[in-house]
Design a protein around this motif. Structure first.
Motif, PDB file in Angstrom:
ATOM      1  N   LYS A 184       0.663  -1.240   0.069  1.00  0.00           N
ATOM      2  CA  LYS A 184       0.064   0.087  -0.017  1.00  0.00           C
ATOM      3  C   LYS A 184       0.674   1.397  -0.084  1.00  0.00           C
ATOM      4  N   ILE A 185       2.196   1.221   0.358  1.00  0.00           N
ATOM      5  CA  ILE A 185       2.952   2.338   0.591  1.00  0.00           C
ATOM      6  C   ILE A 185       4.112   2.420  -0.447  1.00  0.00           C
ATOM      7  N   ILE A 186       3.913   1.753  -1.611  1.00  0.00           N
ATOM      8  CA  ILE A 186       4.642   1.774  -2.574  1.00  0.00           C
ATOM      9  C   ILE A 186       4.543   3.182  -3.626  1.00  0.00           C
ATOM     10  N   SER A 187       3.383   3.411  -3.745  1.00  0.00           N
ATOM     11  CA  SER A 187       3.153   4.504  -4.480  1.00  0.00           C
ATOM     12  C   SER A 187       1.953   5.574  -4.101  1.00  0.00           C
ATOM     13  N   GLU A 188       1.805   6.643  -4.484  1.00  0.00           N
ATOM     14  CA  GLU A 188       1.060   7.653  -4.199  1.00  0.00           C
ATOM     15  C   GLU A 188       0.153   8.058  -5.455  1.00  0.00           C
ATOM     16  N   PRO A 189      -1.173   7.759  -5.580  1.00  0.00           N
ATOM     17  CA  PRO A 189      -1.922   7.063  -4.998  1.00  0.00           C
ATOM     18  C   PRO A 189      -1.480   5.597  -4.940  1.00  0.00           C
ATOM     19  N   SER A 190      -2.115   4.902  -3.849  1.00  0.00           N
ATOM     20  CA  SER A 190      -1.560   3.607  -3.456  1.00  0.00           C
ATOM     21  C   SER A 190      -2.262   2.424  -4.501  1.00  0.00           C
ATOM     22  N   PRO A 191      -1.512   1.574  -4.870  1.00  0.00           N
ATOM     23  CA  PRO A 191      -2.324   0.327  -5.576  1.00  0.00           C
ATOM     24  C   PRO A 191      -3.112  -0.154  -4.436  1.00  0.00           C
ATOM     25  N   LYS A 192      -4.164  -0.968  -5.141  1.00  0.00           N
ATOM     26  CA  LYS A 192      -4.818  -1.948  -4.238  1.00  0.00           C
ATOM     27  C   LYS A 192      -4.281  -3.274  -3.778  1.00  0.00           C
ATOM     28  N   THR A 193      -4.862  -3.770  -2.879  1.00  0.00           N
ATOM     29  CA  THR A 193      -4.414  -5.494  -2.653  1.00  0.00           C
ATOM     30  C   THR A 193      -5.512  -6.392  -2.651  1.00  0.00           C
ATOM     31  N   VAL A 194      -5.139  -7.642  -3.101  1.00  0.00           N
ATOM     32  CA  VAL A 194      -6.104  -8.787  -3.259  1.00  0.00           C
ATOM     33  C   VAL A 194      -5.361  -9.887  -2.751  1.00  0.00           C
ATOM     34  N   ALA A 220      -6.912  -6.212   8.844  1.00  0.00           N
ATOM     35  CA  ALA A 220      -6.488  -5.535   9.695  1.00  0.00           C
ATOM     36  C   ALA A 220      -4.919  -4.854   9.113  1.00  0.00           C
ATOM     37  N   PHE A 221      -4.388  -5.754   8.180  1.00  0.00           N
ATOM     38  CA  PHE A 221      -3.178  -5.235   7.350  1.00  0.00           C
ATOM     39  C   PHE A 221      -3.781  -4.451   6.213  1.00  0.00           C
ATOM     40  N   GLY A 222      -4.958  -4.328   6.062  1.00  0.00           N
ATOM     41  CA  GLY A 222      -5.193  -3.243   5.054  1.00  0.00           C
ATOM     42  C   GLY A 222      -5.658  -3.798   3.761  1.00  0.00           C
ATOM     43  N   LEU A 223      -6.179  -5.006   3.607  1.00  0.00           N
ATOM     44  CA  LEU A 223      -6.500  -5.656   2.397  1.00  0.00           C
ATOM     45  C   LEU A 223      -7.757  -5.082   1.820  1.00  0.00           C
ATOM     46  N   ASP A 224      -7.780  -5.044   0.513  1.00  0.00           N
ATOM     47  CA  ASP A 224      -8.741  -4.030  -0.322  1.00  0.00           C
ATOM     48  C   ASP A 224      -9.840  -5.096  -0.897  1.00  0.00           C
ATOM     49  N   ALA A 225      -9.382  -6.235  -1.450  1.00  0.00           N
ATOM     50  CA  ALA A 225     -10.315  -7.079  -2.036  1.00  0.00           C
ATOM     51  C   ALA A 225      -9.836  -8.437  -1.806  1.00  0.00           C
ATOM     52  N   ALA A 226     -11.091  -9.386  -2.001  1.00  0.00           N
ATOM     53  CA  ALA A 226     -10.478 -11.002  -1.687  1.00  0.00           C
ATOM     54  C   ALA A 226     -11.503 -11.751  -2.506  1.00  0.00           C
ATOM     55  N   ILE A 227     -10.694 -12.682  -2.944  1.00  0.00           N
ATOM     56  CA  ILE A 227     -11.440 -13.829  -3.943  1.00  0.00           C
ATOM     57  C   ILE A 227     -11.993 -14.966  -2.829  1.00  0.00           C
ATOM     58  N   ILE A 228     -13.114 -14.955  -2.655  1.00  0.00           N
ATOM     59  CA  ILE A 228     -13.723 -15.788  -1.536  1.00  0.00           C
ATOM     60  C   ILE A 228     -14.877 -16.589  -1.963  1.00  0.00           C
ATOM     61  N   ASP A 229     -15.311 -17.555  -1.095  1.00  0.00           N
ATOM     62  CA  ASP A 229     -16.696 -18.148  -1.139  1.00  0.00           C
ATOM     63  C   ASP A 229     -17.752 -17.105  -0.203  1.00  0.00           C
ATOM     64  N   PRO A 230     -18.556 -16.416  -0.926  1.00  0.00           N
ATOM     65  CA  PRO A 230     -19.201 -15.533  -0.185  1.00  0.00           C
ATOM     66  C   PRO A 230     -20.771 -16.324   0.544  1.00  0.00           C
ATOM     67  N   GLN A 231     -20.591 -17.490   0.039  1.00  0.00           N
ATOM     68  CA  GLN A 231     -21.782 -18.605   0.593  1.00  0.00           C
ATOM     69  C   GLN A 231     -21.328 -18.971   1.948  1.00  0.00           C
ATOM     70  N   ASP A 232     -20.148 -18.746   2.578  1.00  0.00           N
ATOM     71  CA  ASP A 232     -19.659 -19.129   3.782  1.00  0.00           C
ATOM     72  C   ASP A 232     -19.989 -18.105   4.559  1.00  0.00           C
ATOM     73  N   LYS A 233     -21.166 -18.371   5.309  1.00  0.00           N
ATOM     74  CA  LYS A 233     -21.811 -17.244   6.111  1.00  0.00           C
ATOM     75  C   LYS A 233     -21.017 -17.033   7.527  1.00  0.00           C
ATOM     76  N   GLU A 234     -20.399 -17.800   8.026  1.00  0.00           N
ATOM     77  CA  GLU A 234     -19.527 -17.308   9.037  1.00  0.00           C
ATOM     78  C   GLU A 234     -18.281 -16.539   8.614  1.00  0.00           C
ATOM     79  N   LEU A 235     -17.854 -16.888   7.457  1.00  0.00           N
ATOM     80  CA  LEU A 235     -16.706 -16.101   6.857  1.00  0.00           C
ATOM     81  C   LEU A 235     -17.127 -14.439   6.661  1.00  0.00           C
ATOM     82  N   MET A 236     -18.225 -14.354   5.912  1.00  0.00           N
ATOM     83  CA  MET A 236     -18.932 -13.380   5.555  1.00  0.00           C
ATOM     84  C   MET A 236     -19.091 -12.169   6.868  1.00  0.00           C
ATOM     85  N   ASP A 237     -19.722 -13.025   8.064  1.00  0.00           N
ATOM     86  CA  ASP A 237     -20.024 -12.376   9.238  1.00  0.00           C
ATOM     87  C   ASP A 237     -18.619 -11.874  10.092  1.00  0.00           C
TER      88      ASP A 237
END
Ligand code: THG
Length: 262
Positions: A184-194, A220-237
């Motif tokens: 996130k601190i490589i450039s300004e504006p920041s790149p996103k993370t996934v 907590a480390f600033g992640l912007d995007a994630a490829i996940i299983d959104p049907q995992d309800k506990e994960l989403m919670d």
């Protein structure tokens, strides 16, 4: 968090079968279910068994576009498959992915510009997967500087530290998490993370628990995007709650429902 649904992937048996038989129903069902569960975009991957990925990806894109206009994340290591998908895309596209190798950047950065697509950059090169965070940062910086030289904004770039399974790369987990912040601190504006989250628990028991613990930490480390299983309800919670703790969601007693109604 920008949530990318991972389930339209030929590695899953039912999706692989549907691609082979050109059966639209399961694909459209997975698309709509993931969006209903909270996905903002859908990963589209023909999987390892597809024998004609160049045409299969076009069929997948067209099939999904019949039921949604949400962004599609074209997931292939082959630039010719990505380009083929882009040719039929009407929704917003995100290219998944380039590596830090100049041969790939030379093809995929111009394509991302031409199609006004986002671009995921894996911090990997022909030399393989980096073994520490200095090597990850070096590859990330290579991708960012290539993009800025070509006039491709870091805001449309998603850097991916490559999540490895905890059962084989336990000693690297801390570096992977810290890389998210360093990118996130490589450039300004920041790149996103996934990240591709489910990699972390491949081959482990207690997959869902490992996934949601890693995701919470990555938030907590600033992640912007994630490829996940959104049907995992506990994960989403857990995801919604971690954003609440970081003051990215407003607290109320029914914050989980309030988030889901948005
Ligand atoms: N980064 C980026 N893109 C990616 C990944 C990444 N795309 C693919 C992958 N990694 C993310 N998607 C998945 C999808 C499924 C699984 C893991 C990651 C998974 N599947 C079960 C398994 O392998 O055990 C399949 C089970 C079944 O066959 O039913 O875990 O890191 N940019």
């Amino acid at each position: 968090m920008f949530i990318i649904g991972e389930l339209i992937n030929g590695m899953y048996k039912d999706i692989g079968e549907a691609i082979k038989k050109k059966d639209k129903a399961p694909i459209q069902k997975y698309a709509l279910e993931q969006l209903k569960a909270g996905a903002d975009a859908l990963d589209v991957n023909c999987g390892p068994v597809s024998r004609q990925p160049v045409s299969d990806i076009q069929w997948l894109v067209q099939t999904i576009q019949e039921v949604t206009n949400k962004p599609l994340v074209l997931d292939s290591s082959k630039p010719e498959v990505i380009e083929s998908g882009l040719k039929v895309i009407k929704n917003k596209a995100i290219i998944n992915s380039t590596t830090a190798d100049v041969e790939k950047l030379n093809i995929l950065v111009p394509l991302a510009k031409q199609y006004q697509a986002g671009l995921i950059g894996l911090t990997i090169s022909a030399k393989g997967i980096p073994q520490n965070k200095d090597q990850r940062l070096e590859l990330a910086a290579t991708i960012v500087s290539y993009c800025s030289e070509q006039g491709f904004s870091p805001e449309n770039l998603y850097l991916d530290p490559i999540v490895l399974p905890v059962n084989v790369a336990q000693a690297q987990m801390r570096d992977i998490l810290e890389s998210i912040h360093e990118f996130k601190i490589i450039s300004e504006p920041s790149p996103k993370t996934v990240v591709g989250l489910s990699n972390v628990s491949q081959g482990s028991c207690l997959r869902s628990l490992i996934n949601r613990t890693f995701l919470t930490m990555a938030v907590a480390f600033g992640l912007d995007a994630a490829i996940i299983d959104p049907q995992d309800k506990e994960l989403m919670d857990a995801l919604i709650t971690s954003e609440l703790i970081l003051n990215k969601q407003i607290y109320c007693d029914s914050y989980l429902e309030a988030y889901r109604k948005k």
